[in-house]
Structures are given as structure tokens and as C-alpha cells.
Motif scaffolding. Structure first.
Motif, PDB file in Angstrom:
ATOM      1  N   GLU A 234       1.136  -1.395  -0.344  1.00 33.37           N
ATOM      2  CA  GLU A 234      -0.077   0.486  -0.035  1.00 33.37           C
ATOM      3  C   GLU A 234       0.807   0.924  -0.379  1.00 33.37           C
ATOM      4  OE1 GLU A 234      -2.949   1.958   2.958  1.00 33.37           O
ATOM      5  OE2 GLU A 234      -2.496   0.598   3.747  1.00 33.37           O
ATOM      6  N   LEU A 235       0.431   2.472  -0.824  1.00 25.74           N
ATOM      7  CA  LEU A 235       1.342   3.605  -1.384  1.00 25.74           C
ATOM      8  C   LEU A 235       0.384   4.990  -0.052  1.00 25.74           C
ATOM      9  CD1 LEU A 235       2.279   2.963  -4.480  1.00 25.74           C
ATOM     10  CD2 LEU A 235       3.674   2.779  -2.474  1.00 25.74           C
ATOM     11  N   ASP A 236       1.225   5.704   0.393  1.00 20.69           N
ATOM     12  CA  ASP A 236       0.209   7.116   0.464  1.00 20.69           C
ATOM     13  C   ASP A 236      -0.806   7.841   0.069  1.00 20.69           C
ATOM     14  OD1 ASP A 236       2.255   8.560  -0.853  1.00 20.69           O
ATOM     15  OD2 ASP A 236       2.703   9.187   1.372  1.00 20.69           O
ATOM     16  N   ASN A 237      -0.720   7.144  -1.316  1.00 19.62           N
ATOM     17  CA  ASN A 237      -1.408   7.987  -2.091  1.00 19.62           C
ATOM     18  C   ASN A 237      -2.738   7.554  -2.526  1.00 19.62           C
ATOM     19  OD1 ASN A 237      -0.171   6.059  -3.692  1.00 19.62           O
ATOM     20  ND2 ASN A 237       0.271   7.606  -5.693  1.00 19.62           N
ATOM     21  N   GLY A 238      -3.122   6.229  -1.711  1.00 18.39           N
ATOM     22  CA  GLY A 238      -4.526   5.170  -2.068  1.00 18.39           C
ATOM     23  C   GLY A 238      -3.991   4.074  -2.709  1.00 18.39           C
ATOM     24  N   VAL A 239      -3.116   4.707  -3.334  1.00 13.54           N
ATOM     25  CA  VAL A 239      -2.806   2.840  -4.337  1.00 13.54           C
ATOM     26  C   VAL A 239      -2.530   1.532  -3.685  1.00 13.54           C
ATOM     27  CG1 VAL A 239      -1.609   2.016  -6.449  1.00 13.54           C
ATOM     28  CG2 VAL A 239      -2.241   4.731  -6.656  1.00 13.54           C
ATOM     29  N   PHE A 240      -3.114   0.335  -4.315  1.00  7.00           N
ATOM     30  CA  PHE A 240      -2.750  -0.930  -3.885  1.00  7.00           C
ATOM     31  C   PHE A 240      -1.694  -1.381  -4.650  1.00  7.00           C
ATOM     32  CE2 PHE A 240      -7.112  -0.886  -1.354  1.00  7.00           C
ATOM     33  CZ  PHE A 240      -6.222  -0.310   0.205  1.00  7.00           C
ATOM     34  N   GLY A 241      -1.089  -2.028  -4.104  1.00  8.06           N
ATOM     35  CA  GLY A 241      -0.085  -2.656  -5.542  1.00  8.06           C
ATOM     36  C   GLY A 241       0.691  -3.685  -5.501  1.00  8.06           C
ATOM     37  N   THR A 242       0.541  -4.782  -6.875  1.00  6.74           N
ATOM     38  CA  THR A 242       1.062  -6.360  -6.602  1.00  6.74           C
ATOM     39  C   THR A 242       2.269  -6.543  -7.540  1.00  6.74           C
ATOM     40  OG1 THR A 242      -0.650  -6.806  -8.111  1.00  6.74           O
ATOM     41  CG2 THR A 242      -1.601  -7.021  -6.400  1.00  6.74           C
ATOM     42  N   HIS A 243       3.001  -6.894  -6.973  1.00  9.29           N
ATOM     43  CA  HIS A 243       4.767  -7.632  -7.318  1.00  9.29           C
ATOM     44  C   HIS A 243       5.002  -8.483  -7.483  1.00  9.29           C
ATOM     45  CE1 HIS A 243       8.446  -6.982  -9.650  1.00  9.29           C
ATOM     46  NE2 HIS A 243       8.730  -7.865  -8.622  1.00  9.29           N
ATOM     47  N   MET A 244       4.978  -9.435  -8.739  1.00  9.85           N
ATOM     48  CA  MET A 244       5.319 -10.570  -9.327  1.00  9.85           C
ATOM     49  C   MET A 244       7.020 -10.891  -9.565  1.00  9.85           C
ATOM     50  SD  MET A 244       3.152 -13.337 -11.597  1.00  9.85           S
ATOM     51  CE  MET A 244       3.858 -12.592 -13.112  1.00  9.85           C
ATOM     52  N   ASN A 245       7.100 -11.881  -8.871  1.00 13.72           N
ATOM     53  CA  ASN A 245       9.210 -11.577  -9.238  1.00 13.72           C
ATOM     54  C   ASN A 245       9.641 -13.243  -9.582  1.00 13.72           C
ATOM     55  OD1 ASN A 245      11.081  -9.805  -9.197  1.00 13.72           O
ATOM     56  ND2 ASN A 245      11.900 -11.571  -9.214  1.00 13.72           N
ATOM     57  N   HIS A 246      10.125 -13.251 -10.661  1.00 16.20           N
ATOM     58  CA  HIS A 246      10.704 -15.296 -11.089  1.00 16.20           C
ATOM     59  C   HIS A 246      11.842 -14.390 -11.654  1.00 16.20           C
ATOM     60  CE1 HIS A 246      10.106 -18.935 -12.083  1.00 16.20           C
ATOM     61  NE2 HIS A 246       9.620 -18.939 -11.408  1.00 16.20           N
ATOM     62  N   CYS A 247      12.615 -15.520 -11.002  1.00 16.40           N
ATOM     63  CA  CYS A 247      13.980 -15.408 -11.488  1.00 16.40           C
ATOM     64  C   CYS A 247      14.572 -16.652 -12.090  1.00 16.40           C
ATOM     65  CB  CYS A 247      15.548 -14.743 -10.117  1.00 16.40           C
ATOM     66  SG  CYS A 247      15.342 -15.333  -8.267  1.00 16.40           S
ATOM     67  N   GLY A 248      14.335 -17.335 -12.350  1.00 18.23           N
ATOM     68  CA  GLY A 248      13.929 -18.692 -13.763  1.00 18.23           C
ATOM     69  C   GLY A 248      13.340 -19.350 -13.995  1.00 18.23           C
ATOM     70  N   THR A 249      12.740 -18.423 -15.427  1.00 17.08           N
ATOM     71  CA  THR A 249      12.176 -18.151 -15.776  1.00 17.08           C
ATOM     72  C   THR A 249      12.490 -18.209 -17.162  1.00 17.08           C
ATOM     73  OG1 THR A 249       9.839 -17.949 -16.934  1.00 17.08           O
ATOM     74  CG2 THR A 249      10.570 -16.109 -16.005  1.00 17.08           C
ATOM     75  N   GLU A 250      12.525 -18.527 -18.395  1.00 16.81           N
ATOM     76  CA  GLU A 250      12.811 -17.694 -20.178  1.00 16.81           C
ATOM     77  C   GLU A 250      11.648 -16.585 -20.454  1.00 16.81           C
ATOM     78  OE1 GLU A 250      11.951 -20.701 -23.270  1.00 16.81           O
ATOM     79  OE2 GLU A 250      12.843 -22.173 -21.822  1.00 16.81           O
ATOM     80  N   GLY A 251      12.696 -15.503 -20.573  1.00 21.28           N
ATOM     81  CA  GLY A 251      12.602 -14.574 -21.252  1.00 21.28           C
ATOM     82  C   GLY A 251      12.307 -13.305 -19.947  1.00 21.28           C
ATOM     83  N   PHE A 252      13.196 -12.240 -20.164  1.00 16.95           N
ATOM     84  CA  PHE A 252      13.628 -11.476 -19.227  1.00 16.95           C
ATOM     85  C   PHE A 252      12.026  -9.988 -19.777  1.00 16.95           C
ATOM     86  CE2 PHE A 252      14.284  -6.646 -19.623  1.00 16.95           C
ATOM     87  CZ  PHE A 252      14.789  -6.876 -18.043  1.00 16.95           C
ATOM     88  N   CYS A 253      11.504  -9.713 -18.346  1.00 15.45           N
ATOM     89  CA  CYS A 253      10.707  -8.746 -18.530  1.00 15.45           C
ATOM     90  C   CYS A 253      10.788  -7.554 -17.458  1.00 15.45           C
ATOM     91  CB  CYS A 253       8.771  -9.601 -18.406  1.00 15.45           C
ATOM     92  SG  CYS A 253       7.654  -8.602 -18.033  1.00 15.45           S
TER      93      CYS A 253
END
Length: 345
Positions: A234-253
Motif C-alpha cells: 500500500e502507498l500513501d496516495n491510496g494506491v494498492f500494488g502487487t508485484h510478481m517476481n520470478h528469477c528462473g524463467t525464460e524471457g526477461f521482463c
């Protein structure tokens, strides 16, 4: 403000900026190329591996290569670039501040918020200019997204980072060793999480939670970094965030998506385009060729030293600590089942 060994000038052609580099690895070499192409000169290189320092010094055509920080800081310089692993930040920052030298510190600004605060206290006391190397803030794609949503309401932000470390192991070992890198959140996710804050005008983090697992390369016991992470915050501008991270998959993103009542826009660096809709209109915009400054992070820092214009720096050390606090809260929450408040850190 201490200026004992700072020799800043505004006449690049006659008397170019003198820059030192601490850390002669991949990022040190990258910064050296940018510094040289800009028209500044590298006057000293430090690395705990003397051979690496000597190799980069030879490439930069400078005589001083050393594994001793006191020898390094005996040279007059306008700025120092620090590209060491995250645990090795405080001592070179302290010494640069003691000599009134401007700083460019690679991301993350420190291993954790506690160390980061110690570094920041030195910077504040000395009054030196200090930037952190969040390059996505200078990427034209994300500047474009920031402009598109500047007057819009955003409720959700989603980021994705994928790299292939656990598939081919073509990285420095310490990248997958949490004690040194801080783990995938600090070593990889930090880029796009900071970028999400940038496009929304730098809101501060309130709380964060993460689920994480290492379920690849179990035989490689020298690596303890998780390969799969799901984070919510949660950020102080009222925005909720999600983050997905994988460091063992084909293809950089690197992928940033914002959602609000009248918009859904996705800025994907691999495709280098923004797609979605905004106020009833379909958006399909390729990134422009350069940002409004026409400078990357290192060039902007060098010009800021020359001109004294701190607005050129889009990631100050003070602001970078906000991103580090978000990372730190998520790291501390891993698999605890609870959100960690940033104020608890």
C-alpha cells in the motif's frame, strides 16, 4: 558543506569533471563508458580485487588503480560512482562525504533501511549531491506513462519482473545469495517497484507483504534466494500494488501496469510500448527514442555536478530510501502471514 577535495567546474572541454569509480565489475565498466563518452575523465578506480581495478583503469586510461580506499580518496575528484555489492556502501559513502564529493550510488542504495539511514545521515551532514542509479526513471517509456496519467486517478498498480538466473546461472554468484544481494526483491524487483513510484509521482510506502519460495535448483545449496515471489503493498496516495517476481524463467521482463476508473495502461519494456485504454480511447504508443532530458542517469548526474541543478537527478538518495523501505518491509514479511508497516522498520 565540505569541499576539501571537490574540484567541480562548468567547462567540460577545458577542464573536464574528475570522477572516481568504486567497484570495477560490470556496472563499473558501464559507468566508465558513459563518463568517458560524456567528456568527463576517470581519475581513480578502486576494487577489492586489485586486478579488476587495474583492468578498468587501463581501459579508462587512468593511472590510479587501488584496493585501498584511503589511497583512492587521496585523489581530487568531483564525483564518485559506487557500484559495490549492497553490503559495501557505508564506508565509501562516509569517505566521499568527508571529502565533499558528489555521489552516484548504484541500486539498491543500501542492503537494508538501517544501513541506508546511516548512509543518508552522512550525506545530509556533508550536504553533498547524491543520486541513486534507478535507470528506469530516465527510460522514455516510463516518462511517457508518467505524463499520460499525470492528471488521472489510479487505484491499482501491478509490476512484473522476470529473469533467467536459475535456468542458466549466467550471473555473479552473489546475485542469488541473500546475505549479499538482499534477495530478488532488492536485486531485481527494486527496479520496477521504484519505477511504479516514479510514474505515480513518488508516493511513500505504508505497508507490504510477500510470499516467497525457492523451489528450483535445490541441489545448488550455495544459493538461497527465492525464485518465486508474490508481493502486495500500500502507498500513501491510496494506491494498492502487487508485484510478481520470478528469477528462473525464460524471457526477461520489466512490466508496469496502472488501473483506474477510466484507464488501464501497460508499459512493457521488452515491447517498448504502452498499450491499453485511457478515457475511452485505445492507446497503442511505442516509446519515443529519448527522454525529455536527452540524458541517462549517469549523464544527468554529471550535468548536475557541472551546473548545480539538482532537478536533473530523478532519484535522490532520500527518495531512493522510500523504495528501499518498501523492499525492506516486504522482505521482513516473507512467509509470516502479516503485513509489515514501514514505520516498524
Amino acid at each position: 558543506m565540505m569541499q576539501a577535495k571537490s574540484v567541480a567546474n562548468t567547462n567540460r572541454g577545458v577542464n573536464p569533471l574528475a570522477i572516481g569509480i568504486v567497484g570495477a565489475g560490470t556496472m563499473g565498466r558501464h559507468h566508465q563508458n558513459v563518463i568517458t563518452n560524456y567528456g568527463a575523465r576517470v581519475v581513480a578506480v578502486h576494487d577489492v580485487r586489485l586486478e579488476a581495478a587495474q583492468e578498468l583503469a587501463t581501459h579508462a586510461r587512468t593511472e590510479l588503480a587501488t584496493d585501498a580506499l584511503n589511497v583512492f580518496f587521496d585523489v581530487e575528484m568531483d564525483g564518485v560512482v559506487i557500484t559495490t555489492p549492497p553490503p559495501i556502501r557505508l564506508e565509501p559513502i562516509q569517505m566521499a562525504c568527508e571529502n565533499g564529493i558528489a555521489l552516484m550510488v548504484e541500486k539498491p542504495p543500501a542492503l537494508n533501511i538501517s544501513e541506508g539511514q546511516k548512509c543518508f545521515e552522512c550525506i545530509e551532514e556533508a550536504g553533498v549531491m547524491a543520486a541513486v542509479g534507478f535507470q528506469l526513471r530516465y527510460h522514455p517509456l516510463y516518462e511517457q506513462l508518467k505524463t499520460l496519467i499525470a492528471s488521472e486517478t489510479v487505484h491499482l498498480v501491478r509490476t512484473v519482473c522476470t529473469v533467467n538466473y536459475y535456468l542458466n546461472f549466467q550471473m555473479k554468484d552473489w546475485f542469488l545469495q541473500s546475505e549479499i544481494s538482499g534477495g530478488p526483491l532488492a536485486e531485481q524487483a527494486v527496479h520496477v517497484l521504484d519505477c511504479a513510484r516514479f510514474v505515480m509521482g513518488d508516493p511513500k510506502p505504508i505497508q507490504a507483504h510477500a510470499l516467497a519460495a525457492k523451489n528450483m535448483a535445490l541441489e545448488r545449496t550455495e544459493f538461497d534466494s527465492e525464485n518465486a515471489i508474490q508481493m502486495t503493498y500500500e502507498l500513501d496516495n491510496g494506491v494498492f500494488g502487487t508485484h510478481m517476481n520470478h528469477c528462473g524463467t525464460e524471457g526477461f521482463c520489466f512490466d508496469v501496469e496502472v488501473i483506474g476508473p477510466h484507464l488501464r495502461l501497460q508499459a512493457n519494456m521488452t515491447e517498448n510500448a504502452i498499450r491499453g485504454y485511457l478515457n475511452g480511447e485505445t492507446i497503442n504508443e511505442p516509446a519515443v527514442s529519448q527522454n525529455s532530458l536527452g540524458l541517462d542517469k549517469t549523464e544527468a548526474w554529471l550535468l548536475a555536478i557541472e551546473t548545480g541543478d539538482k532537478t536533473l537527478i530523478r532519484s535522490t538518495f532520500a527518495d531512493a530510501l522510500q523504495t528501499l523501505a518498501l523492499i525492506d518491509a516486504a522482505v521482513k514479511s516473507r512467509n509470516t502471514g502479516r503485513f509489515i508497516q514501514v514505520e516498524e522498520l
